[in-house]
Scaffold this active site. Sequence first.
Site, mmCIF file in Angstrom:
data_model
loop_
_atom_site.group_PDB
_atom_site.id
_atom_site.type_symbol
_atom_site.label_atom_id
_atom_site.label_comp_id
_atom_site.label_asym_id
_atom_site.label_seq_id
_atom_site.Cartn_x
_atom_site.Cartn_y
_atom_site.Cartn_z
ATOM 1 N N ASP A 59 13.248 -75.898 -21.234
ATOM 2 C CA ASP A 59 13.405 -75.193 -22.495
ATOM 3 C C ASP A 59 12.145 -75.419 -23.326
ATOM 4 O O ASP A 59 11.319 -76.274 -23.000
ATOM 5 C CB ASP A 59 14.640 -75.720 -23.224
ATOM 6 N N LYS A 61 21.291 -62.320 -39.780
ATOM 7 C CA LYS A 61 19.991 -62.759 -39.244
ATOM 8 C C LYS A 61 20.120 -62.880 -37.732
ATOM 9 O O LYS A 61 21.223 -63.044 -37.196
ATOM 10 C CB LYS A 61 19.572 -64.105 -39.841
ATOM 11 N N ARG A 117 8.095 -67.950 -34.000
ATOM 12 C CA ARG A 117 9.394 -67.408 -33.628
ATOM 13 C C ARG A 117 9.819 -66.456 -34.734
ATOM 14 O O ARG A 117 9.861 -66.840 -35.902
ATOM 15 C CB ARG A 117 10.411 -68.534 -33.467
ATOM 16 N N THR A 136 13.170 -69.761 -22.348
ATOM 17 C CA THR A 136 13.440 -69.922 -23.771
ATOM 18 C C THR A 136 14.118 -68.680 -24.336
ATOM 19 O O THR A 136 14.012 -67.588 -23.770
ATOM 20 C CB THR A 136 12.128 -70.206 -24.532
ATOM 21 N N ASP A 157 20.711 -77.924 -22.970
ATOM 22 C CA ASP A 157 21.309 -78.666 -24.081
ATOM 23 C C ASP A 157 22.665 -78.112 -24.511
ATOM 24 O O ASP A 157 23.475 -78.835 -25.075
ATOM 25 C CB ASP A 157 20.352 -78.706 -25.285
#
Length: 998
Positions: free
Chosen positions: A336, A492, A543, A607, A687
């Site tokens: 990741d 969002k 990002r 990712t 995770d």
Amino acid sequence: MGKKVVDIEPETPFHTFSVEQTAQHYSTSIAEGLSSSEAAARLKKYGANELQGEGGVKWYKVLWRQVANALVFILLIATALAFATGDYAEGGVILFIIVMNAAIGFWQEFNAEQTMEALRNMSSPTSQVIRDETRTTIPNNQAVPGDIMIFEDGDVIGADCRLFEVFNLETDEALLTGESLPVQKNLEHIESADEALGDRLNMVFASTTVVKGRAKGIVTNTGMKTQIGKIATTLMNVDSNEKTPLQKRLDKMAYFVFLAALILVLIVFAVHNFKYSKEVAIYAISVSIAIIPEGLVAVVTLTMAFGVSRMAEVKAIVRRLSSLESLGAVTNICSDKTGTLTQSKMVAVRMWFPSDGFYRITGTGFVPEGDIFRQGESTDGKHYEQDEQIPAGTGSNHYLRMIQTASLCNMSELRRTQHPETHGEWTAIGDPTEIALQVLAYKAGLAKPDLVAKGFNLIAEFPFDSSVKRMSVLYKTPESSMGPSEHLIFMKGATERVIGCCNYWRDGDNERPIASEKGGDGRAEFEAMITEKMNTLASKGLRVLTLAYRKFEAAPNVDLVHGLVREEVETNMVFLGLVGIYDPPREESRPAVLSCYQAGVRVHMLTGDHPSTAAAIAKEVAIIPEDLDSANSPLVMTAGQFDAMTDEEIDNLAELPRVVARCSPDTKVKMIAALHRRNLFAAMTGDGVNDSPSLKAANVGIAMGQSGSDVAKQAADIVLTDDNFATIVQAVAEGRRMFANIQKFVQHLMSANVAEIVVLIIGLVFKDDDGKAVFPMSAVEILFLNMITSSPPAMGLGLEPPSESNMREPPRSAKQGLFSFEVIMDTFIYGLAMGILSFVNFVIVVVAMNNNNFGSECNAHYSPACEGVFKARATAYATLTFLILVHAINCRSLRERGWTYTNLSTLKHNKMLWVSIIVGSLLVFPVIYIPGVNHNVFKHSSLSYEWGLVACALVLFIAFAEIYKLIKRNVMKPLSLQETAEVKLDRSATGVDSFMAK
């Protein structure tokens, strides 16, 4: 907080208590939690939060494992035979060796078991609680009644709790109630104390799993007083004792060795015409013992325990020993990005609005200090004199709505601690991305607590979901001079997922339709414009999140809390703008990736970020070349592109993508499958709860200890306590070191055994005056060589530090066992050389220097006629002792020269090895020269001129070893990483060579 804790009965029906009653019952605060001192006091009072069972290390079980094996059984037979025939000295020595072997094995294995027990505790499920007014993560067994516990999607609940804050919480309680469907929780009061367990909707229970949503609760029961503690004590701390691949290989070796031992026994009896005598029986058993490496179990245990401890030191908790040995075979690491390759300290640095252009934000970390500047269409992020600073709390309506969305569509919390030791420090609770947006809102003067205080009221929440990659909330606004209150939807998420919900865009104070009013494909033009701006931000490693909102008018009689449908709510949204968030790479990530390429291990980044963002970070950490055109390269793909390909199309790719953006859990599983079809050995990091399938599918599953969910940790083989990619590389290096060391000491032990067999079997050709075979070595000598001489250096080889070429060699094949062709060849060649040299010295002493005088009954006792045989035995024993000790130097490397100043100088890094060589050398002299011990126990005599033969044998063996290694270096395929075209591309394009030069 300081009040006396009220004693509770296990049957207390907390589901009938109000939140206030529960908090009062335990003298706790739902806002501040317990203090550390109070929690420590309660831990002593209530005990650890764990189930009672067979936990802990049982010394008698470890001891039993040391004596309950075939080796000890054979030695006990030898002891019984010695005592039965009156040879008490020899029987006593064998019995002493049995006890010493068991003691060494017990000490090593008991310590290893204690190490693993501690590691099991370290890798047990954790809980998030509020202590000292701060959210913190604690080992689950330290949770106490009165703790304020926080649950999130994927967590295993650590204790029974009374809920007081719930957002779309659903739990899986199948192990308690048998109900397969998730249970939706709420805060409604329950009157009946006898309410069925499955209907106690304001409670959550230990060992159940959060399927959806999040919540906070007051811990009511821990340990055996929990519901799971009442009905089952075997559901937690399950430890599988399945044998590892290494243990299975050693078992196969043991079967082979045992068969060889039986054959050797038959040979000894055949030479004596199958006539039984005490000496023949003892010798037959001694020969069989000579081929069995008695110290192997202790050495393996020591090496394993040392490897696990070293992994713990570098912050990698090994949950399964098999993964430790598997790490050395890893060819590809799928990692990741956020928190693993990067620092996971997100900060919002840029914004873009259609009407205002770009904004620049200063400040870093959780501290909400910084300024916001409007730059217009400047794209490079630098400071210009014309930058317009926006004072906190001011700005255009468009700007303020944008900040409101960032602040309210956000579940993170930002607070200053009041704890004396950390007074005034800013801490954050929540997702790093949301924290970055909340810090932005604080800088803009529109912090969420301030907006809530002014009357913004949360009505409903649609949490972030990996399948839709967005989140939205419904708020009721306060009444103001501008008009009455109204309902607003704030959203969002990933740009492509948010734009798909938008039919309008904000242009200053106006809301314009995305569809062109003048004809043409207005949506395509709008999306092209957004994509251009998004790529501008993403190309700088940011990002990018997209924010949107809309006014909401519900149909009559619709329940705004539970009656809304997400698909209907998230439509007709108004596009507001883009926010660029930066997560800087860890300083150690680039060197770690370069180290992987140098070791022939490829790194893939999987990712959820935008392709441009992912590619920018991948270039910074050297996963892909810096000059790569990521937009047109097959090395960078989106999950949509990769998932759309068939298995055949993926297999036809020249190389699997190094970067997969917008990655979903299913994409990770597909990547693992693609690697396996190429016969590659993959490690995968994860995770979230959705990462469990890929962690299980990977050859080595690696979970994040800090950010990872408990479900992911339980599915993984290794847990990283620091969430750091560099730790994975250290773990790979440790796995390689451990496997190489096991090969070294197995080769050392087995070649010593081969040498003993050569001497013992060939020596049977000699007959004494009575026609009986003369034993070139006594049983006690053999046992002493195996246990005292050979085992300690083997332990030292197990502790060898990694070689300089450890991470410059290609990954070993996952199918490769301990005994590669080269190891088998080395074992027999070195063993034959040592055995022949020892036997030659025996022959020289007894034949050439003692006139071929073999005496009579020299196997049983000493007489003047046996002096020659006894001296020959001592010479062969001393020769083999020193050859075994110096052979440990050879075994430090399969091919590199062992007897150079450089190599010998590195012995100082392995204290166990050089001390065992020195001590083993010194022990030869008392064994040979102490009267009584030499004649009666070891059946040999003192030496004089014979030491010259020993020295000659040492010189010849060292010369032979160096010549043999020279031939191997020139004839056999190099061990170092082959410079294939792909490897050369990796090295040159990513800068490995220049990095290593530095």
